[in-house]
Design an enzyme around this catalytic site. Sequence first.
Site, mmCIF file in Angstrom:
data_model
loop_
_atom_site.group_PDB
_atom_site.id
_atom_site.type_symbol
_atom_site.label_atom_id
_atom_site.label_comp_id
_atom_site.label_asym_id
_atom_site.label_seq_id
_atom_site.Cartn_x
_atom_site.Cartn_y
_atom_site.Cartn_z
ATOM 1 C CB CYS A 195 3.120 8.347 3.685
ATOM 2 S SG CYS A 195 4.417 8.414 4.945
ATOM 3 C CB CYS A 226 10.634 6.614 6.573
ATOM 4 S SG CYS A 226 9.924 5.237 5.632
ATOM 5 C CB THR A 273 -5.649 14.137 -10.894
ATOM 6 O OG1 THR A 273 -5.534 13.879 -9.482
ATOM 7 C CG2 THR A 273 -6.380 12.980 -11.540
ATOM 8 N NE ARG A 297 1.558 7.457 -2.130
ATOM 9 C CZ ARG A 297 2.823 7.382 -2.536
ATOM 10 N NH1 ARG A 297 3.779 7.946 -1.818
ATOM 11 N NH2 ARG A 297 3.147 6.741 -3.649
ATOM 12 C CB CYS A 329 6.766 8.108 10.770
ATOM 13 S SG CYS A 329 5.603 6.752 10.463
ATOM 14 C CB SER A 384 -5.470 13.117 -4.203
ATOM 15 O OG SER A 384 -5.188 14.421 -4.674
#
Length: 543
Positions: A515, A518, A335, A299, A488, A54
Amino acid sequence: MQREVMAYDVVIVGAGPSGLAAAIRLRQLAAEREQELSVCVLEKGSEVGAHILSGAVLEPRALDELIPDWKDKGAPLDTPATEDAFLYLTPTKAWRLPTPPQMRNHGNYVISLGNLCRWLAQQAEALGVEIYPGFAAAEVLHDDAGRVVGVATGDMGRRKDGSEGPNFQPGMELHGRLTLFAEGCRGSLTKTLFERFRLREGVDPQTYGLGVKELWEIDPARSRPGRIVHTIGWPLDPRTYGGSWLYHLHGNLVSVGFVVGLDYSNPYLSPFEEMQRFKTHPEIRPLFAGARRIAYGARALSEGGLQSIPKLVFPGGAIVGDAAGFLNVPKIKGTHTAMKSGMCAAEAAIDALAGGTERPTLDSYPERLRQSWLWDELHRVRNIRPSFRWGLLPALAYSALDTYLLRGKAPWTMHHHPDHEALRPARRFRPIAYPKPDGKLTFDRLSSVFLSNTNHEEDQPCHLTLRDPEVPVRINLARYDGPEQRYCPAQVYEFVDDGAGGRRLQINAQNCVHCKTCDIKDPTQNINWITPEGGGGPNYPNM
């Protein structure tokens, strides 16, 4: 070989902020009530925090509620936010804009979320929670009535063809009276729950962004611990949602990242290349003079907000954290909301389990959320992200209206469309001429993946599965010029010669940084991401 079976009161899938907050709250409440309660947390990364990525700036509101004496206990929050800057970039200029209220960070902290999760895991274990890193939950278990009764971890030691290798070990079954799914964005098991229990009926489809992040060690003279910079505009076109962050930490470290909304339409766009190009801007480049890149990762994140939150409970369990999508997009923080969702689920669970039902339903969990500050926070910003479908400048104008005049109380709610439906045929666009990497400021994907410490056992079944192996060439390559080779961020997908005058899709699964892009962006939804062997994937330090 028979699977080993372990039984707990609560099984939690995922040792991220929401899963660990739920585990801690469960054990706190059990101790207060002098109630016996066994809690287990499964984590697919090789250690807690290995797969956590993050920005990150933490609003400590949920942490204050969960562990009020976190400072005395040594929580890794050592960089208070000191200043905010919000910039609009053109190709050559940077214009400072007023910082929106949601993006003001007084009282917040610049952190490594991975390190915070490692610390939370220590607090959980001190309370009696059992945490098992390196074990990927690969299957949801159901009883004869269809209720969730736990999960099974993936087999270890299978060969690529699926046969049992010499070191084969079957997965374990972890049975729970309740199972909480805290897998994070686009969880592979959470997807199956959506389908089986129809949890997404009546809500908007989730929409996502891809965040690409690097950690740099910079010249001490340029380090300003606590400085927080966000940008919008260049290098993205006005129709594409996204922007950057620059967060200064202690130790001359800077977190730099770029997020691209995955509802973009140009199949030639590469989020990774946009991030590299961003660093070359005249306002940004000087920060990295004489600097050294030390970590890389990527991510996906859930951006749908309130209108995309699914039904959260089902017989035998519930969904918490970013698996459900509690990110506050205008605030660029999730978070604190993920942790709060885990705490609400824990409070519902402790009451439900005390009732004596073998596998209760957490009916009070959604209502606890609706009565919390989390729900009000997401409700107030629900229209800002979907307004960007109009383009950058109209969205900024609407966001100002919504924030300053309507104060989040507009009598309407805007809606989302699936990201995978957004791509348009390649013939409608020109390829984007991204500059070649110089190896000092800008880099290629393979050298970046190397910095992520990604590793998978090579002789294992591919975890990137195709529902129809002909679709990548017949549809994706023909219509969209193979967008998977660009979206990607780890060079997993390549179109190569097939030896017969045509092309074929090559999947370099060992590069995968988990991540999930895709699985989200594939225009035909032909790619299905499933868990590889436990412990595989990236090993992020200080991310």
